[in-house]
Design a protein around this motif. Structure first.
Motif, PDB file in Angstrom:
ATOM      1  N   PRO A 210       7.441   4.936  -6.684  1.00 26.44           N
ATOM      2  CA  PRO A 210       6.721   3.636  -6.903  1.00 26.44           C
ATOM      3  C   PRO A 210       7.655   2.353  -7.452  1.00 26.44           C
ATOM      4  O   PRO A 210       8.788   2.912  -8.315  1.00 26.44           O
TER       5      PRO A 210
ATOM      6  N   GLU B 219       5.606  -5.464  -9.488  1.00 30.16           N
ATOM      7  CA  GLU B 219       6.726  -4.584  -9.209  1.00 30.16           C
ATOM      8  C   GLU B 219       7.620  -4.801  -8.108  1.00 30.16           C
ATOM      9  O   GLU B 219       8.850  -4.277  -8.317  1.00 30.16           O
TER      10      GLU B 219
ATOM     11  N   CYS C   8       4.241  -0.423  -3.869  1.00 33.27           N
ATOM     12  CA  CYS C   8       3.274   0.274  -4.448  1.00 33.27           C
ATOM     13  C   CYS C   8       1.991   0.608  -3.664  1.00 33.27           C
ATOM     14  O   CYS C   8       1.784  -0.233  -2.853  1.00 33.27           O
TER      15      CYS C   8
ATOM     16  N   ARG D 231       8.190   0.130  -9.713  1.00 33.87           N
ATOM     17  CA  ARG D 231       8.537   0.026 -11.008  1.00 33.87           C
ATOM     18  C   ARG D 231       9.182   1.250 -11.688  1.00 33.87           C
ATOM     19  O   ARG D 231      10.131   1.236 -12.546  1.00 33.87           O
ATOM     20  N   GLU D 232       9.016   2.205 -11.038  1.00 31.06           N
ATOM     21  CA  GLU D 232       9.525   3.743 -11.613  1.00 31.06           C
ATOM     22  C   GLU D 232      11.007   3.809 -11.127  1.00 31.06           C
ATOM     23  O   GLU D 232      11.859   3.915 -11.765  1.00 31.06           O
TER      24      GLU D 232
ATOM     25  N   LEU E  46      12.980   1.366 -13.288  1.00 32.06           N
ATOM     26  CA  LEU E  46      13.220   1.917 -14.707  1.00 32.06           C
ATOM     27  C   LEU E  46      14.251   3.073 -14.608  1.00 32.06           C
ATOM     28  O   LEU E  46      15.155   3.133 -15.525  1.00 32.06           O
TER      29      LEU E  46
ATOM     30  N   VAL F 138      -9.398  -9.015 -12.568  1.00 31.47           N
ATOM     31  CA  VAL F 138      -9.299  -9.074 -13.885  1.00 31.47           C
ATOM     32  C   VAL F 138      -7.580  -8.824 -14.308  1.00 31.47           C
ATOM     33  O   VAL F 138      -7.008  -8.696 -13.456  1.00 31.47           O
ATOM     34  N   ASP F 139      -7.276  -9.127 -15.615  1.00 32.03           N
ATOM     35  CA  ASP F 139      -5.782  -9.231 -15.975  1.00 32.03           C
ATOM     36  C   ASP F 139      -5.352  -7.825 -16.066  1.00 32.03           C
ATOM     37  O   ASP F 139      -5.854  -7.034 -17.086  1.00 32.03           O
ATOM     38  N   TYR F 140      -4.382  -7.600 -15.400  1.00 27.90           N
ATOM     39  CA  TYR F 140      -3.728  -6.221 -15.583  1.00 27.90           C
ATOM     40  C   TYR F 140      -2.031  -6.432 -15.306  1.00 27.90           C
ATOM     41  O   TYR F 140      -1.319  -5.492 -15.025  1.00 27.90           O
ATOM     42  N   SER F 141      -1.767  -7.606 -15.737  1.00 24.44           N
ATOM     43  CA  SER F 141      -0.316  -8.169 -15.806  1.00 24.44           C
ATOM     44  C   SER F 141       0.498  -7.108 -16.772  1.00 24.44           C
ATOM     45  O   SER F 141       0.064  -6.586 -17.782  1.00 24.44           O
ATOM     46  N   TYR F 142       1.663  -7.086 -16.763  1.00 29.94           N
ATOM     47  CA  TYR F 142       2.609  -6.460 -17.705  1.00 29.94           C
ATOM     48  C   TYR F 142       3.595  -7.133 -18.059  1.00 29.94           C
ATOM     49  O   TYR F 142       4.015  -8.163 -17.065  1.00 29.94           O
TER      50      TYR F 142
ATOM     51  N   TYR G 275     -11.827  -4.492 -10.133  1.00 31.93           N
ATOM     52  CA  TYR G 275     -10.574  -4.832 -10.965  1.00 31.93           C
ATOM     53  C   TYR G 275      -9.532  -5.758 -10.315  1.00 31.93           C
ATOM     54  O   TYR G 275      -8.776  -6.656 -10.636  1.00 31.93           O
ATOM     55  N   MET G 276      -9.083  -5.267  -8.973  1.00 31.84           N
ATOM     56  CA  MET G 276      -7.912  -5.645  -8.527  1.00 31.84           C
ATOM     57  C   MET G 276      -8.238  -7.362  -7.948  1.00 31.84           C
ATOM     58  O   MET G 276      -9.134  -7.414  -7.247  1.00 31.84           O
TER      59      MET G 276
ATOM     60  N   THR H 209       3.305  -8.878  -5.470  1.00 31.63           N
ATOM     61  CA  THR H 209       3.239  -7.613  -6.174  1.00 31.63           C
ATOM     62  C   THR H 209       4.288  -7.682  -7.393  1.00 31.63           C
ATOM     63  O   THR H 209       5.430  -7.713  -6.874  1.00 31.63           O
TER      64      THR H 209
END
Lengths: 332, 332
Positions: B53, B82, B26, B55-56, B59, B323-327, B319-320, B80
């Motif tokens: 990327p 992903e 990523c 995660r792409e 998928l 904050v929370d930007y988990s998935y 942000y990095m 990371t």
């Protein structure tokens, strides 16, 4: 009426051992090839695929670009020098060249440059199965069906082509008000970001470089939704503008994640969600590959609404076709 | 000291029939993988390569991602999500997984996630042959040498690695004044474009998304030099700012063409030309693949100079990591 069965028979009649597909074009035409490249990467057990700006492909001249390959060369005008170069190199390398153009009487209409020439019609009345992207998908779908035993999505793809035109009509109607409001509000916006992913990566990119940069002279940048969290998101503030394309299908989770983050941190966000347009009429197995058709048309819709509100005609150019930007080709 | 011969023997000892290479990462790490993907596309007769990327890639889960493949997973932090997902899927698919990280005690340091774990040092004193991109190039160079009879660039690549550190020191010295002047002049620039092509496509992109968007919160956009003429150039006016990266080697003509056009039509143009840094010490046959090392460092140089003049520390994030930007991962 273009017949993909006949073309695939012709290819296989000449060589049953096709291993590679090359995609060569520039700008908007490159964006019409990328989703089919993505389709091969996602579905084929045997084919490998390479998709690049035409002149970059020529300069790389991969050792696999040989008689066991098919090359798609797409040029709307039929005169794009980089595309003509790519066709020459592909032929020299022994590749089976499928040239696709809107103009029968253009430079690409030279039998030394192709094995098969496809001339398509263009305009709002043409079905999406007969535009370049539709034609290319049909060829590759047919090819996989005839050459890979495990390939099980043939009928689902054909069925998708029976649905896509009405879905897109629907999409245009549903999204028109939002597009008009967006254009009114952001007609003077100095800069914005467009996010997308997966098969329609190239349509989010084309939204930026063709619809807005070329046809509206607006500054903007394309960002892959999956990449947003690995750098780009640090620019997010409440005065930043984002258009988020949300795919139907597998890669939807990538787009939803960036949408949610932009919303949470108060970016100015315009969402275009393929799932609102009736994409559930297309089988889950193949819906990913129909997103690009939708987002191409969404780029056109937003561009046209911006054109109205900005008083900037979409066919007005300062450089393209007006000044000299030719280059000296090294290809003979 | 990392030993690529040993690793390649290990891979071939397990499977002599490797057909595919997958690259998963990523942001900045993805940019370190792309040039090696480009190297395979340009040089290998047998290997096919896919770089996305992380995660792409997960998928899509290509049907070719199987026991006949090698997967490079790169994560600087080793955490990371992903990248961890991609390693899991690669292992499940039977791929030979090479995990690369700066942190030995991170999540990727789990023997169920890799076949080989490479931990690299990071910092200005580390040779470019020992950073992730250098390590990956050395592995693939060794692999091609051992598996493809026609591959004739092995020694030229090794020789290039003996030259690149001093070329980059040179580049930093030569370009420093220009970078400082650029930073002074454009410290308040609301938006700019960065152009590049070929093997260092990803470094021009990384210049935008990592050096400027992430580390300076500056709005900018990456454009491929070859694509410039097919849409993007219509935004060119005398108040627009462009940083043009010019490669040494085959794709140089693409970069020179956009440079010349921007100059002719009075864009505000900053040129970074690899040929001024002594790239002629590297053999013509392989010089293309060393551009990315140069342009990565140029992104760092301009970022640092902008940081000084803008009073914006390069490690400051909103942000990095804050904050929370988990998935929610669907990979088990």
């Amino acid at each position: 009426m273009f017949d993909e069965k006949k073309l695939v028979s012709e290819i296989l009649g000449r060589n049953k051992n096709i291993t590679d597909v090359f995609f060569a074009a520039c700008g908007g035409s490159l964006n019409d090839l990328f989703p089919v490249h993505y389709f091969i990467e996602s579905e084929s057990k045997k084919l490998h695929s390479m998709c690049k700006p035409a002149r970059e492909l020529v300069l790389i001249d991969s050792p696999r670009w040989n008689e066991n390959s098919i090359t798609f060369v797409l040029s709307h005008s039929g005169n794009t020098p980089e595309a003509i170069e790519a066709a020459k190199v592909a032929k020299k390398n022994g590749s089976f060249v499928i040239a696709i153009t809107n103009d029968k009487n253009s430079k690409i209409d030279d039998s030394s440059l192709y094995d098969d020439l496809i001339v398509y019609d263009w305009g709002t009345s043409v079905s999406h199965k007969d535009v370049p992207m539709g034609i290319e998908f049909r060829i590759v779908n047919e090819f996989l069906h005839q050459t890979e035993e495990d390939y099980a999505k043939y009928d689902d793809m054909l069925d998708g082509f029976d649905q896509i035109d009405s879905i897109i009509e629907n999409a245009k109607n549903i999204q028109k008000d939002s597009a008009a409001k967006f254009a009114q509000k952001y007609r003077k916006q100095p800069f914005l970001y467009i996010l997308g992913s997966g098969a329609s990566t190239s349509q989010a990119y084309g939204f930026a470089i063709c619809s807005l940069m070329e046809m509206q002279w607006m500054d903007c940048a394309y960002i892959n939704s999956a990449e947003f969290f690995h750098g780009p998101f640090e620019v997010l503030q409440d005065d930043k503008v984002f258009i988020q394309c949300i795919n139907a299908g597998k890669t939807r989770v990538l787009d939803e994640r960036s949408r949610d983050f932009i919303e949470k941190y108060h970016g100015q966000l315009e969402v275009i969600d393929a799932n609102k347009f009736g994409m559930d009429k297309i089988k889950d197995t193949v819906v990913d590959y129909f997103n690009p058709f939708v987002f191409y048309e969404m780029g056109v819709l937003y561009r046209d609404e911006l054109s109205e509100k900005r008083g900037h005609q979409t066919d007005f150019r300062q450089y393209m076709g007006k000044v000299d930007y030719s280059y000296k080709s090294d290809v003979e």
